[in-house]
Write an enzyme that holds these catalytic residues in place. Structure first.
Site, mmCIF file in Angstrom:
data_model
loop_
_atom_site.group_PDB
_atom_site.id
_atom_site.type_symbol
_atom_site.label_atom_id
_atom_site.label_comp_id
_atom_site.label_asym_id
_atom_site.label_seq_id
_atom_site.Cartn_x
_atom_site.Cartn_y
_atom_site.Cartn_z
ATOM 1 N N ASP A 55 141.967 10.851 36.923
ATOM 2 C CA ASP A 55 140.950 11.090 37.950
ATOM 3 C C ASP A 55 141.363 12.314 38.758
ATOM 4 O O ASP A 55 141.744 12.213 39.924
ATOM 5 C CB ASP A 55 140.865 9.830 38.851
ATOM 6 C CG ASP A 55 139.803 9.958 39.925
ATOM 7 O OD1 ASP A 55 139.018 10.919 39.891
ATOM 8 O OD2 ASP A 55 139.772 9.084 40.815
ATOM 9 N N CYS A 90 134.768 14.321 39.337
ATOM 10 C CA CYS A 90 133.732 14.666 40.323
ATOM 11 C C CYS A 90 133.151 16.050 40.031
ATOM 12 O O CYS A 90 132.419 16.587 40.855
ATOM 13 C CB CYS A 90 134.294 14.589 41.741
ATOM 14 S SG CYS A 90 135.727 15.639 41.984
HETATM 15 C C1 LIG Z 1 139.910 12.738 42.935
HETATM 16 S S1 LIG Z 1 141.360 12.161 43.719
HETATM 17 C C2 LIG Z 1 141.564 10.592 42.930
HETATM 18 C C3 LIG Z 1 142.490 9.626 43.618
HETATM 19 C C4 LIG Z 1 142.381 8.181 43.176
HETATM 20 N N1 LIG Z 1 142.337 8.043 41.741
HETATM 21 C C5 LIG Z 1 141.189 7.519 43.822
HETATM 22 O O1 LIG Z 1 140.186 7.295 43.146
HETATM 23 O O2 LIG Z 1 141.246 7.242 45.031
HETATM 24 C C6 LIG Z 1 142.572 13.190 43.028
HETATM 25 C C7 LIG Z 1 143.977 12.923 43.494
HETATM 26 O O3 LIG Z 1 144.856 13.802 42.780
HETATM 27 C C8 LIG Z 1 145.863 14.269 43.665
HETATM 28 N N2 LIG Z 1 146.319 15.530 43.059
HETATM 29 C C9 LIG Z 1 145.787 16.764 43.143
HETATM 30 N N3 LIG Z 1 146.416 17.618 42.324
HETATM 31 C C10 LIG Z 1 147.380 16.901 41.680
HETATM 32 C C11 LIG Z 1 148.344 17.214 40.685
HETATM 33 N N4 LIG Z 1 148.436 18.438 40.185
HETATM 34 N N5 LIG Z 1 149.144 16.231 40.247
HETATM 35 C C12 LIG Z 1 149.047 14.973 40.757
HETATM 36 N N6 LIG Z 1 148.150 14.613 41.699
HETATM 37 C C13 LIG Z 1 147.319 15.565 42.160
HETATM 38 C C14 LIG Z 1 145.201 14.373 45.004
HETATM 39 O O4 LIG Z 1 146.165 14.308 46.042
HETATM 40 C C15 LIG Z 1 144.268 13.147 44.972
HETATM 41 O O5 LIG Z 1 144.915 12.022 45.501
#
Ligand SMILES: C[S@@+](CC[C@H](N)C(=O)[O-])C[C@H]1O[C@@H](n2cnc3c(N)ncnc32)[C@H](O)[C@@H]1O
Length: 389
Positions: free
Chosen positions: A318, A345
């Site tokens: 996600d 998204c």
């Molecule tokens: C769209 S959100 C989804 C979070 C969770 N699955 C939810 O539905 O609440 C994307 C998440 O990825 C994290 N994120 C962004 N870039 C990332 C990366 N390169 N590696 C790991 N996490 C990352 C963000 O901090 C965020 O929490």
């Protein structure tokens, strides 16, 4: 040189939310349009054979056009679908997903796509970022296509408690706003509102919310989904069908999927780059008494680089709007999981990544859209993939 105007008919809504029209062999992108509108447009910008235009006069309105109720519509960059009936918004979003899968993922036969409606299509947002212009004393969202702050007194898509908070922020003495405050992240829970950064009377409180029987804590420094009313259905569709020994929950945030996955699998590995979110995910697992999940604070790319992962049955990813990094898709393909659920998204980056997953031996089993973002062109999509044998 005078302003260039054209009469066009809007054919459909494109990814990004603009209407597509053609005139004199050129492609015209019309902002804030409805499919079927006959309009006179002003050309704002040219890029080769592409013309970017805005509506000057509606000559014949589309049957799915409706009067946008928000006084900021057109100026505020937040909502770009208020001119469409809600049914037409859902249909346009299904079309946007289809379009990306066809053009970017190069799918010949795009499966049937239904976008599930949001139970509330106004006052649904439990999270927002408010831009601040201290000089102009303006609070709200960026204006369309600019970095000027549109001063919004009442935002019709905010949940009532978040709207009340916006009003309290607005009523705060401007001298109390820190000089360098450019924006505020606000999020709501069952027990109040959290703001980041904290200032004046506003705190980065710890909040909680129960979704599909799971209890989550979080604050404004960690990602949480915008529209709580569809989260149960989203989780059910993305992971309800999955089971096995080991699962990866990539980009796991505060554990929205990690908790239910820990009930369905023997072992869960969650990966999340934001330290605050990862800490909440660990705490949420602990509060639920789930000991079979391990949440790692790292970017997914770094995590794949730094360790050899054993057999994995299922991967849930996600990522943020930018999609998954190439190294992440490669890391997933190297693991050969039986099934993958991709929650996205942004249909364009989703389609880009799906092309690689399909090229790596996966087939799409089904696709569903969830309207987490009514009144905007944004849509949440879940794609379920299976390894072709
Ligand atoms: C769209 S959100 C989804 C979070 C969770 N699955 C939810 O539905 O609440 C994307 C998440 O990825 C994290 N994120 C962004 N870039 C990332 C990366 N390169 N590696 C790991 N996490 C990352 C963000 O901090 C965020 O929490």
């Amino acid at each position: 040189m005078g302003v260039e105007e054209l009469e066009v008919e809007v054919e459909r809504i494109l990814p990004g939310g603009m209407g597509l029209a053609h005139a004199g062999g050129k492609t015209v992108f019309v902002s804030l349009a409805a499919p079927g509108d006959r309009v006179r447009v002003r050309i704002d910008r040219k890029q080769g054979e592409l013309l970017f235009a805005s509506i000057v006069e509606i000559l014949t309105p589309s049957p799915v056009r409706t009067e946008p109720p928000c006084p900021y519509f057109g100026r505020c960059g937040g909502c770009d679908f208020q001119q469409l009936t809600y049914e037409a918004q859902l249909e346009a979003k299904a079309g946007i997903i289809r379009d990306c899968l066809h053009r970017i993922a190069r799918l010949e036969d795009v499966p049937e796509i239904v976008v599930t409606a949001s139970p509330n299509n106004w006052r649904y947002r439990m999270r927002a970022t408010w831009q601040i212009d201290r000089e102009l004393r303006a609070i709200g969202y960026y204006e369309r296509g600019s970095r000027r702050v549109c001063d919004v007194v009442d935002c019709a898509v905010l949940q009532p408690e978040l709207q009340e908070t916006l009003e309290r922020v607005r009523a705060t003495e401007w001298q109390q706003f820190p000089r360098d405050l450019k924006h505020l992240d606000a999020v709501e829970g069952e027990n109040g509102v959290s703001l980041s950064p904290p200032f004046a009377e506003f705190r980065t409180n710890e909040l909680s919310l129960t979704v599909r029987g799971e209890f989550y804590q979080y604050n404004a420094d960690a990602f949480f989904q915008i529209n709580p009313s569809l989260l149960g259905a989203l989780i059910e569709y993305a992971i309800g069908y999955a089971s096995g020994a080991t699962v990866l929950d990539l980009y796991c945030g505060v554990g929205l999927f990690t908790l239910p996955l820990a009930r369905q699998f023997q072992k869960v590995i969650g990966v999340e780059a934001n330290g605050t979110a990862a800490r909440f995910a660990r705490r949420n697992l602990q509060l639920a008494g789930l000991t079979n999940a391990n949440v790692i604070t790292a970017t997914v790319t770094d995590w794949f680089r730094s360790r050899a992962v054993g057999p994995v049955d299922f991967v849930l990813l996600d990522p943020p709007r930018a999609g998954a990094e190439s190294a992440v898709i490669k890391g997933i393909l190297d693991l050969h999981p039986r099934a993958i659920s991709y929650v996205s998204c942004d249909p364009a980056t989703l389609a880009r990544d799906l092309r690689k997953l399909i090229g790596g031996g996966y087939v799409i089993e089904s696709i569903a859209g969830f309207d987490l973002f009514p009144q905007t062109h944004h849509v949440e999509t879940v794609v379920r993939l299976a390894r072709s044998e």
